[in-house]
Write an enzyme that holds these catalytic residues in place. Structure first.
Site, PDB file in Angstrom:
ATOM      1  N   GLY A  71       0.910  -0.960   0.294  1.00  0.00           N
ATOM      2  CA  GLY A  71      -0.087   0.354   0.401  1.00  0.00           C
ATOM      3  C   GLY A  71       0.854   1.227  -0.054  1.00  0.00           C
ATOM      4  O   GLY A  71       0.206   2.148  -1.045  1.00  0.00           O
ATOM      5  N   THR A  72       1.430   0.814   0.432  1.00  0.00           N
ATOM      6  CA  THR A  72       3.020   1.986   0.807  1.00  0.00           C
ATOM      7  C   THR A  72       3.324   2.634  -0.335  1.00  0.00           C
ATOM      8  O   THR A  72       3.121   3.448  -1.242  1.00  0.00           O
ATOM      9  CB  THR A  72       3.499   1.843   2.208  1.00  0.00           C
ATOM     10  OG1 THR A  72       3.251   1.510   3.034  1.00  0.00           O
ATOM     11  CG2 THR A  72       4.810   3.010   1.918  1.00  0.00           C
ATOM     12  N   ASN A 151      -7.762   4.420   9.731  1.00  0.00           N
ATOM     13  CA  ASN A 151      -7.091   3.253   9.837  1.00  0.00           C
ATOM     14  C   ASN A 151      -6.930   2.618  11.409  1.00  0.00           C
ATOM     15  O   ASN A 151      -7.371   1.885  11.936  1.00  0.00           O
ATOM     16  CB  ASN A 151      -5.937   3.114   9.520  1.00  0.00           C
ATOM     17  CG  ASN A 151      -4.552   3.914   9.630  1.00  0.00           C
ATOM     18  OD1 ASN A 151      -4.892   4.914   9.321  1.00  0.00           O
ATOM     19  ND2 ASN A 151      -3.663   3.218  10.422  1.00  0.00           N
ATOM     20  N   GLN A 179      -7.868   0.689   4.500  1.00  0.00           N
ATOM     21  CA  GLN A 179      -8.785   0.176   4.864  1.00  0.00           C
ATOM     22  C   GLN A 179     -10.553   0.449   4.782  1.00  0.00           C
ATOM     23  O   GLN A 179     -11.309  -0.767   5.235  1.00  0.00           O
ATOM     24  CB  GLN A 179      -8.689   1.114   6.186  1.00  0.00           C
ATOM     25  CG  GLN A 179      -7.369   0.818   6.706  1.00  0.00           C
ATOM     26  CD  GLN A 179      -7.220  -0.056   7.342  1.00  0.00           C
ATOM     27  OE1 GLN A 179      -7.913  -1.099   7.317  1.00  0.00           O
ATOM     28  NE2 GLN A 179      -5.882  -1.193   8.429  1.00  0.00           N
ATOM     29  N   GLY A 200      -2.731  -5.533   0.258  1.00  0.00           N
ATOM     30  CA  GLY A 200      -3.194  -7.464   0.263  1.00  0.00           C
ATOM     31  C   GLY A 200      -2.854  -7.717   1.720  1.00  0.00           C
ATOM     32  O   GLY A 200      -4.705  -8.002   1.864  1.00  0.00           O
ATOM     33  N   THR A 237       9.973  -7.900 -11.954  1.00  0.00           N
ATOM     34  CA  THR A 237       9.194  -9.385 -12.519  1.00  0.00           C
ATOM     35  C   THR A 237       7.734  -9.523 -11.537  1.00  0.00           C
ATOM     36  O   THR A 237       8.455  -9.359  -9.661  1.00  0.00           O
ATOM     37  CB  THR A 237       9.857 -10.689 -12.516  1.00  0.00           C
ATOM     38  OG1 THR A 237      11.301 -10.598 -13.231  1.00  0.00           O
ATOM     39  CG2 THR A 237       9.586 -11.863 -12.670  1.00  0.00           C
ATOM     40  N   CYS A 325       2.359   1.971  13.181  1.00  0.00           N
ATOM     41  CA  CYS A 325       3.370   2.938  12.861  1.00  0.00           C
ATOM     42  C   CYS A 325       3.401   3.745  13.673  1.00  0.00           C
ATOM     43  O   CYS A 325       4.530   4.651  13.512  1.00  0.00           O
ATOM     44  CB  CYS A 325       2.789   3.440  11.491  1.00  0.00           C
ATOM     45  SG  CYS A 325       2.069   1.962  10.561  1.00  0.00           S
TER      46      CYS A 325
END
Ligand SMILES: *Cc1c(COP(=O)(O)O)cnc(C)c1O
Length: 390
Positions: A71-72, A151, A179, A200, A237, A325
């Site tokens: 996500g970051t 969040n 979220q 994910g 990849t 965090c």
């Protein structure tokens, strides 16, 4: 002792169905999806299916989906691309309560790159000051980024309305929907967003896979420059195993959305009602009327959140204070600070974030653990006397 996991806004259990889907591609089917041979092609086919499954969760087209590492990365890639689209514009807008992936990025752009940044404030319930947001927009504004759901408190922002007002001025609009995914319906077409981030590991897929939705036709500058992967929008990849897992997780998230808004919401509401009833001087942070169905941020006056978590942990209960965090720092979270939550309850705030794996029996175990825990901590607290905050 069986663990009770109520920290799903920090990360989630990988669903068994997701693990089953990924396993063959971790072992037997290791081909490169870009290869010409049939062996690689089998993997390529499965990655295409996953792209469709992700697109279906948010009503996007498969070629609008860019797989990233988290996500970051999605948040960073979106903002850097927007700045590249308007190199002459030096004003950017966000809220005061974003996840560090946006909040720290904006601070960096202000400090290191000289951008003029508007951090739009929120009220005591965590609701965005929309007049201030709209009033801040000028012909110098390149991009507005506002999260779909917070969040820490679960508070939902009116993304559709904001997007309309922002994009009709020719300003790019990005939303961090990490979220929101799997908890409230997301429709990128109805919301008319330019870019949107997903992760994910917040929706029962593994860690290390993210998504950036990029609206068809939007100019996009890659953040990772390299091979032709993702139609030239992200070199490297593909993380095929995680992509395949994420596809399955998105399919499940779509199926489970009604469950989250009935069963999970009922569990959260039960936990909230019981705690407010059984513990004096407790208060819910955020907007109870407009909140994710799985999230409860609750403050207990005159105790320390960290102490509560340690004692809950001894009973096998996983919850969180502020966000993962910001833990490790003594300040209350920037989100609760922005809401002007009084320090006496901000310090004693903890977050429960549920999933459909939780049960009513687990909620009862949390209540049975927390009620005497708060009582005990208050007996030792210099800020609590004769059943009251002093
Ligand atoms: C977890 C989270 C992120 C970061 O996602 P990662 O995949 O951990 O990088 C970004 N925004 C919000 C709102 C989050 O909750």
């Amino acid at each position: 002792m069986k663990i009770i996991y109520t920290d799903n806004n920090a990360t989630t259990k990988v669903a068994d169905e997701v693990i089953r889907e990924m396993t063959p591609f971790l072992g037997e089917y290791y081909g490169n999806p870009s290869s010409m041979h049939t062996f690689g092609g089998q993997v390529g086919r499965k990655v295409r299916l996953a792209r469709q499954q992700v697109a279906d969760l948010i009503n996007a087209e498969p070629d609008e989906i860019v797989f990233t590492s988290c996500g970051t990365e999605s948040d960073n890639a979106a903002i850097f691309s927007a700045l590249n689209t308007f190199p002459e514009k030096k004003h950017i807008v966000t809220s005061k309560v974003e996840h560090p992936a946006i909040n720290q990025l904006y601070k960096h752009l202000k400090r290191e790159k000289g951008y003029d940044v508007t951090f739009v404030p929120v009220d005591s319930k965590g609701r965005l000051d929309l007049d201030l947001l709209y009033g801040s927009l000028t012909d110098q504004t390149a991009v507005v980024s506002v999260m779909w759901a917070n969040n820490e408190t679960g508070v939902l922002f009116p993304v559709e309305e904001i997007s309309k007002k922002v994009t009709e001025k020719g300003i790019l609009f990005h939303t961090d929907a990490v979220q929101a995914a799997g908890k409230v319906p997301i429709d990128v077409k109805a919301a008319n967003v330019d870019m949107l981030s997903l992760s994910g590991h917040k929706i029962h897929a593994p860690k290390g896979i993210g998504v950036l939705y990029v609206k068809k036709g939007l100019k996009f500058t890659p953040y990772l420059i390299g091979g032709h992967q993702e139609q030239g929008r992200r070199g490297g990849t593909e993380n095929t195993v995680a992509i395949i897992g994420l596809g399955k997780a998105c399919e499940l998230a779509k199926e489970n959305l009604p469950l989250v808004n009935t069963k999970v919401k009922e569990l959260r509401d039960y936990l909230q009602t019981q705690l407010l009833e059984k513990i004096p001087a407790a208060s819910v942070n955020g907007d109870p009327e407009n909140r994710l169905p799985n999230t409860l941020s609750i403050g207990f006056d005159a105790v320390e959140g960290e102490s509560i978590l340690l004692l809950l942990d001894r009973d096998g209960i996983c919850a969180s204070s502020g966000s993962a965090c910001t833990s490790g720092s003594l300040d209350p979270s920037h989100v609760l600070m922005a809401m002007d939550v009084p320090l006496k309850s901000a310090h004693g705030s903890i977050r429960f974030s549920l999933s459909h794996y939780n049960t009513k029996a687990e909620m009862d175990r949390i209540i049975d653990s927390l009620v005497p825990t708060i009582e005990r901590l208050r007996q030792m607290s210099p800020f609590w006397k004769d059943g009251k905050v002093v």
